[in-house]
Design an enzyme around this catalytic site. Sequence first.
Site, PDB file in Angstrom:
ATOM      1  N   GLY A  40      46.716  59.530  42.286  1.00 35.97           N
ATOM      2  CA  GLY A  40      45.941  58.292  42.269  1.00 35.97           C
ATOM      3  C   GLY A  40      46.303  57.331  43.376  1.00 35.97           C
ATOM      4  N   GLY A 181      50.660  34.292  52.219  1.00 31.71           N
ATOM      5  CA  GLY A 181      49.542  35.130  52.634  1.00 31.71           C
ATOM      6  C   GLY A 181      48.303  34.831  51.826  1.00 31.71           C
ATOM      7  N   GLY A 183      45.289  36.339  52.102  1.00 38.77           N
ATOM      8  CA  GLY A 183      44.300  37.411  52.151  1.00 38.77           C
ATOM      9  C   GLY A 183      43.939  37.880  50.758  1.00 38.77           C
ATOM     10  N   GLY A 271      50.182  41.706  54.946  1.00 42.71           N
ATOM     11  CA  GLY A 271      49.614  42.862  55.626  1.00 42.71           C
ATOM     12  C   GLY A 271      50.202  44.167  55.121  1.00 42.71           C
ATOM     13  N   HIS A 445      15.752  38.391  34.456  1.00 40.70           N
ATOM     14  CA  HIS A 445      16.177  37.019  34.169  1.00 40.70           C
ATOM     15  C   HIS A 445      16.591  36.929  32.702  1.00 40.70           C
ATOM     16  CE1 HIS A 445      16.108  32.603  34.069  1.00 40.70           C
ATOM     17  NE2 HIS A 445      15.442  32.728  32.924  1.00 40.70           N
TER      18      HIS A 445
END
Length: 458
Positions: A40, A181, A183, A271, A445
Amino acid sequence: MSEFQYDLVIIGAGPGGYEAAYEAADYGMKVALVEKDLVGGTCLNRGCVPTKTMMHSSDAYRIATCSEGIGITATGVKADLDRIIDRKEEVSETLRDGILFLLKKKKIDYIQGTAQVTGEHTIAISGNEEVSELTASNIMIATGSEPAVPPIPGIDLPGVLDSTALLELRGEIMKDFVIIGGGVIGIEFATIYSDLGTKVTVVEALDRLLPNMDKELGRSLKMNFKNRGIDVHTNAMVEKIEQRGDRLVCFYKEKDKVQEVEADHILVCTGRRPVTKGIFTTELEEKVLGERGFLKVDDCYRTAFPNIYGIGDVIGGTMLAHTATAEGRDAVAIMNGHEPEINQNVVAGCIYTSPEIASVGLTQDEAKAAGIDVIVKKFPTSANGKTVIEELDRGFIKLVASKEDHTLLGAQLMCGRATDIIGELAVAIANGLTVEEVANTIHPHPTFVEAVCDAARS
């Protein structure tokens, strides 16, 4: 079958590796899949799936404790981090079992051990008492990536964690948490722990959160974080980390002034780097590795050796699980003499904040840099019924289209179920649909996805 044991040996059993193994078996190839850890890969064990499982728990806790406004009052609600981690492991185990079942069903040999490519057709295996060497007509490297460690003084102090270590953290839920970080990894963990009641501070060196995405997404996310009590500092450079009693202190420079913030733990997520060290012998490594340790490949995923392929994070580019899967399947097609069928020019990126964020294709700035005249259509989701019903924070849907013929070129979403909706827009972009064709398709909707139609009609 050639004189080799296998038609294909794949090193690395992440989404790129195991999906490539399935594809190769469907082509009739004899396949071995080698993995030194758990099947995995990062996505299932240390990334996508564990974080989303934890987020499901943290979201449930937030809803249970913050729903008086919609008529629900709960008492005695407690977040149990040990149980949250147990649940995370249960989900990963269930999905691992499914992968192992399919490997067996497709007659793929799954070999646990550490692999090293010793020749163009040979792989040495260590850590396995039954297998020491494999031979193959073709070899595929799918070893993925791992957290990169920046040179920050104090980064090795106890309590300073990378994303892998944080996913194993148990005990009492932190009171204060600093994330270095801004990100994808950082903001998802900020969302999880903020929802669990932790005081979260995010420190990002660049000028906005999500610096690799549309700038409006980063700005809107910062506002939403502020409303949730998450303290965000951009254009802030971390200088050092120190121990102060049983606490950690992060020192960062912001607007030419050194600031500090204390925390129980600090997450460093600035990173990732490719896992290529030791995969090849020294003489082979010099021929196949490029800048920063990434595997060098051509347009057909071949290295300097035409029968050795590389896919996924290990070759750089768009480092996403679904990209690795596509690359693996295309590489298998190529080694079987077929043209790749997957359109890799349109790859969606997803972030699981609240509301969710997703992006595909070109942003307005990217189109401008490429010299493309565009029209931009935008719809604020504060006018979307489902958004109001579910009390989601501010968001929008933005569509970028060619000014010349209105062909859809890109989409940026911050809304409920954005990570599901983006698939519709990826299909539209890949098939050259216009904004009018999107607008003239009836959307149900009340739903989040009807905001796509509203944006196209705006």
